[in-house]
Design an enzyme around this catalytic site. Structure first.
Site, short mmCIF file in Angstrom:
data_model
loop_
_atom_site.label_atom_id
_atom_site.label_comp_id
_atom_site.label_asym_id
_atom_site.label_seq_id
_atom_site.Cartn_x
_atom_site.Cartn_y
_atom_site.Cartn_z
N TRP A 102 0.81 -1.22 0.00
CA TRP A 102 0.00 0.00 0.00
C TRP A 102 0.84 1.26 0.00
CZ3 TRP A 102 -4.31 -0.40 -2.15
CH2 TRP A 102 -5.13 -1.51 -1.96
N ASP A 172 -1.39 6.74 6.06
CA ASP A 172 -2.50 5.93 5.57
C ASP A 172 -2.86 4.93 6.66
OD1 ASP A 172 -4.25 4.17 4.41
OD2 ASP A 172 -2.92 3.59 2.76
N LYS A 196 -12.41 -1.14 6.60
CA LYS A 196 -11.71 -2.10 7.45
C LYS A 196 -12.15 -1.95 8.91
CE LYS A 196 -8.83 -2.55 3.76
NZ LYS A 196 -8.04 -1.72 2.87
#
Ligand SMILES: *Cc1c(COP(=O)(O)O)cnc(C)c1O
Length: 360
Positions: A102, A172, A196
């Protein structure tokens, strides 16, 4: 029907109390005889919900007054672009610390907007580890420094906050937001896709310090401009109202459960149980260094692709869902976000014990 535990990495499980409340209110929200989905986002009741959700998140996460909370769309990947549009000056540079999929993907997207330096902070020896987090000697030359404190795919979490001097630190937190206490004042900007650990897919939270608002390039599309969104209370266009409503219920739920302190303890207890089991097992392996083991995404493998596939199939049949690892990594991954109860970990370990004795 036997009880099912859902280990999906995202969209992931939501607290059952929240789903039950949404179900109760679905056809008649706030005595309106309609659902929350069918009312104007500019009506009094929804505006109150939105304002309350901001207050609740601020309280829950101890967010200082000089930070704004935005509820946007486009997911975390939308922010991969929005961040450079808002924070990277035309002739400036940004530093991306990469530790997995990511953070590397975020760096790649940012390159569309300007000069990006990238430093790989992941040490890949016999275990995955992040050691050096001191960038205070180089950070001043950058408009901001970006990193990902929890790499969802590999299960590598960075618990120490990178040292960047007075530079702007951007994180993030898509897969570890609201999982443990953090000091928000160390960050310039935090963002997370909701699916999430916050709510359903379709809404993205940005927590941004006041002085970083108002720097967007003049080519920045209106919906991505933090200043525009701040001034419009995140409603420059129609927000995903149902997703926002569910997030608001999750915040209330977490507050009622004792807030971040209780959640951190709950998450540490769950992760410890699973890692302790993995550590004493000769059958399963986790390759993340102890200091970087994610509290949210626990990766493991038997070391054999066929056996892994058998594990996933039999676990699914036993009511332990979505344990297949991400396709870029293989193996297994148990995502154990806030909503996963300790009973889910106990059921997983009981299955793992049975499977290992049947297959070794
Ligand atoms: C899931 C995830 C993303 C991608 O999120 P989208 O909302 O699908 O864009 C980005 N970063 C991290 C750390 C993630 O876990």
């Amino acid at each position: 029907m036997a009880k099912v535990f859902n280990f999906s990495a995202g969209p992931a499980m939501l607290p059952s109390a929240v789903l039950a409340q949404a179900q109760t209110e679905l056809l008649n929200w706030q005595e309106q005889q309609t659902s929350v989905m069918e009312v104007s986002h500019r009506g009094k009741l929804f505006m109150e919900l939105a304002a309350q959700s901001v207050d609740d998140l601020r309280q829950l996460y101890n967010i200082p007054e000089n930070y704004q909370i935005l509820f946007l769309q486009g997911g975390a990947r939308g922010q991969f672009a929005a961040i450079p549009m808002n924070l990277l000056s035309e002739n400036g540079k940004a530093l991306y610390l990469t530790s997995g999929y990511w953070s590397a993907t975020a760096a790649k997207e940012a390159r569309l907007f300007g000069e990006i330096d990238e430093i790989n902070i992941l040490e890949q020896g016999h275990e995955l580890k992040v050691n050096n987090l001191d960038f205070s000697d180089i950070a001043a030359q950058y408009d901001y420094v970006h990193y990902c404190p929890n790499e969802t795919i590999s299960g590598v979490e960075i618990f120490d906050i990178p040292k960047v001097g007075n530079a702007i630190l951007v994180a993030d937190m898509s897969s570890n937001i609201l999982s443990r206490e953090i000091d928000i004042s160390q960050f310039g900007l935090i963002y997370a896709g909701a699916q999430k650990n916050l709510g359903p897919a379709g809404i993205t939270i940005v927590i941004v310090r006041d002085d970083l608002i108002g720097r967007a390039r003049n080519t920045t599309p209106t919906i991505w401009n933090y200043e525009v969104q701040k001034n419009a209370d995140s409603m420059i266009n129609t927000p995903p109202t149902f997703a926002w409503y569910l997030c608001a219920l999750v915040f209330k739920h977490l507050l009622s459960q004792g807030g971040m302190k209780a959640m951190e303890k709950h998450n540490q207890d769950k992760a410890k149980l699973l890692y302790d089991y993995l550590d004493q097992s000769d059958f399963y392996h986790n390759t993340v260094a102890k200091q970087n083991r994610s509290l949210m995404n626990v990766t493991f493998t038997t070391g054999h692709d066929e056996l892994n596939a058998k594990f996933v199939a039999e676990a699914t049949a036993a009511g332990l869902h979505a344990l297949k690892g991400h396709k870029v990594l293989g193996g297994m991954r148990a995502s154990i976000y806030n909503a996963m109860p300790i009973e889910g970990i106990e059921a997983l370990i009981a299955f793992m014990q049975r499977f290992s004795s049947e297959n070794s």
